[in-house]
Each structure stands twice: as structure tokens, then as C-alpha cells.
Design an enzyme around this catalytic site. Structure first.
Site, PDB file in Angstrom:
ATOM      1  N   ASP A 159      35.681  29.989   0.369  1.00 37.62           N
ATOM      2  CA  ASP A 159      34.348  29.693  -0.146  1.00 37.62           C
ATOM      3  C   ASP A 159      34.384  28.903  -1.461  1.00 37.62           C
ATOM      4  O   ASP A 159      35.368  28.947  -2.202  1.00 37.62           O
ATOM      5  CB  ASP A 159      33.595  31.001  -0.446  1.00 37.62           C
ATOM      6  CG  ASP A 159      33.246  31.779   0.814  1.00 37.62           C
ATOM      7  OD1 ASP A 159      33.726  31.416   1.905  1.00 37.62           O
ATOM      8  OD2 ASP A 159      32.496  32.761   0.689  1.00 37.62           O
ATOM      9  N   HIS A 179      38.649  32.338  -1.920  1.00 37.11           N
ATOM     10  CA  HIS A 179      37.965  31.239  -2.604  1.00 37.11           C
ATOM     11  C   HIS A 179      38.982  30.167  -2.986  1.00 37.11           C
ATOM     12  O   HIS A 179      39.964  30.491  -3.678  1.00 37.11           O
ATOM     13  CB  HIS A 179      37.254  31.768  -3.858  1.00 37.11           C
ATOM     14  CG  HIS A 179      36.216  32.803  -3.550  1.00 37.11           C
ATOM     15  ND1 HIS A 179      36.537  34.122  -3.302  1.00 37.11           N
ATOM     16  CD2 HIS A 179      34.873  32.701  -3.411  1.00 37.11           C
ATOM     17  CE1 HIS A 179      35.420  34.794  -3.039  1.00 37.11           C
ATOM     18  NE2 HIS A 179      34.397  33.959  -3.096  1.00 37.11           N
TER      19      HIS A 179
HETATM   20 ZN    ZN Z   1      30.503  31.779  -3.016  1.00 38.53          ZN
END
Ligand code: ZN
Length: 238
Positions: free
Chosen positions: A41, A187
Site C-alpha cells: 500500500d 507498505h
Molecule cells: Zn494506506
């Protein structure tokens, strides 16, 4: 099946147990196969995302990137590379707000701007979305599925890599949490996460896991082979 689920359709055909109203939200795939979906992400990040792409490429692993629209607009070439290398792009909103604090029109604007930026970069549209912070009300999830045919994809494994606990901890949490059908959250904007990936991915491979994108782990067609046309209203704007 509740009426809402029948009214709502999805761009990707979801397994029936997922498309029921109760499960507008997907946290893992119903499979017994040793298959996991790696999801990253908040990117693309100009330095770290290409490093991650190298790591994935070396292992022929296909992942799903929940990109932030304004980052896509800044770094479209990285998104092009993702798609060229078989990865899937998901929608993670334009500017990463708490969607629970926004009305429907604003939520849809966040998603549409992002889908349009992705389309502009790679001529494909995201078919799933992930809300920033995982925060999205049940009514909003139903609204997005109905209005944009995008199921909400959360995760079943969260190494909390954004807290930067160290690369080894991130890798251990991923390896410890992996199950058949797992959707693993990370992430690609944190250096320790990238550093954790070779250990985590090689560990998963050693444990017998194979990798699929989110669409594919849910049994849908290979996203990278789909072709999209922008909705009429979006085409009129461009
Ligand atoms: Zn996010």
C-alpha cells in the site's frame, strides 16, 4: 442471499461466499491451496518501489499494489513497470483520507480520480479498493460495491510494518501469519519493509507457498490481461 448482494455486482466475479452482503469485505481467500497474495500500500515510492519490484521480479512473484492516486500521477512510469511485470493495481484513494469522515460523493471522487490516474498510466482500471487505515463503514462498503463494482479488500496478515519494528520482525510476522488464502498487508514506502521482503518471500517459498494477485487469489481472471474503457463520464473529462 440478502437483496443488497443481488443488486450489487462486482467487476471481478467473486466466489459466492464472498459476494454475499455480509462479506462485502474480503480479508482472505477461501482456498485450501498454499497460495497467498502479497499486497503493498501507499506507493508508488520513487526509490523504494523499484527496489521492491526488483526483489519480486527475481523471484517471479506477482503482487498487488494499492496505490495512492496522487502518487500514480507523480510516478506513472513506476505503475507502468508494475503492470509490465505482471502485478495488479488496486485503488487506495487519491490522497489517503479517513473515508469514514467523508460523504459518498467525496468517497467516490477519491476513488474515481485514482482509477482515472491508473487508467491514464496503464490503460487499465483497478477492480478492487482498499480503504486507508482499513477504515470504511459497512454502508460505505456496500455503496462502493454498488456504485463502482469494487469490493473492499482488507487483509488477514498485518505485520504492522508502518511502525518500523525492524526488518526481521516484519519478516517473522509475515511468515508466522501466512495461511492458505492469506492476504498479506505491507507498505512499499518504508525502507525496513523492503529490507524484510527477501527474507519473508524466500521463507514463504520455502514453506511451499505460491503467490497470486488479489483478483487471481479470489478466482477471477488475470487482471494484467484485462482491457478497460473509461466510463463515459470520465472520458468526457479527459
Ligand atoms: Zn494506506
Amino acid at each position: 442471499m440478502p437483496a443488497m448482494a443481488q443488486a450489487a455486482s462486482s467487476k471481478i466475479a467473486l466466489p459466492t461466499d464472498i459476494s454475499s452482503e455480509r462479506l462485502i469485505t474480503v480479508t482472505a481467500a477461501p482456498t485450501r491451496a498454499k497460495l497467498v497474495a502479497m499486497t503493498f500500500d501507499d506507493g508508488p515510492h520513487p526509490v523504494l518501489t523499484p527496489q521492491l519490484l526488483d526483489i519480486l521480479k527475481a523471484r517471479r512473484i506477482r503482487a498487488t499494489f494499492y496505490v495512492i492516486g496522487r502518487n500514480v500521477a507523480r510516478y506513472p512510469d513506476i505503475v507502468k513497470r508494475m503492470v509490465a511485470e505482471g502485478h495488479e493495481i488496486g485503488n487506495h484513494t487519491w490522497r489517503h483520507p479517513f473515508l469514514t469522515q467523508l460523504g459518498s460523493a467525496s468517497v467516490l471522487r477519491e476513488l474515481d480520480r485514482t482509477s482515472e490516474a491508473v487508467y491514464k498510466a496503464v490503460q487499465r482500471m483497478p477492480v478492487t479498493m482498499r480503504p486507508p487505515y482499513g477504515a470504511l463503514s459497512r454502508a460505505q462498503r456496500a455503496m462502493i460495491l454498488k456504485q463502482r463494482e469494487m469490493p473492499t479488500i482488507l487483509w488477514s496478515v498485518d505485520p504492522e510494518d508502518w511502525r518500523r519494528p525492524g526488518a526481521q520482525v516484519v519478516a517473522n510476522r509475515i511468515l508466522g501469519g501466512a495461511r492458505p488464502g492469506a492476504i498479506i498487508l505491507s507498505h512499499d514506502i518504508h525502507a525496513p519493509t523492503i529490507k524484510a521482503m527477501p527474507v519473508a518471500l524466500d521463507g514463504l517459498i520455502e514453506a511451499g507457498y505460491r503467490f497470486a494477485t488479489v483478483s487471481m487469489i479470489l478466482g477471477a481472471r488475470d487482471w494484467s490481461k484485462l482491457r478497460w474503457r473509461l466510463p463515459r463520464e470520465a472520458r468526457a473529462k479527459s
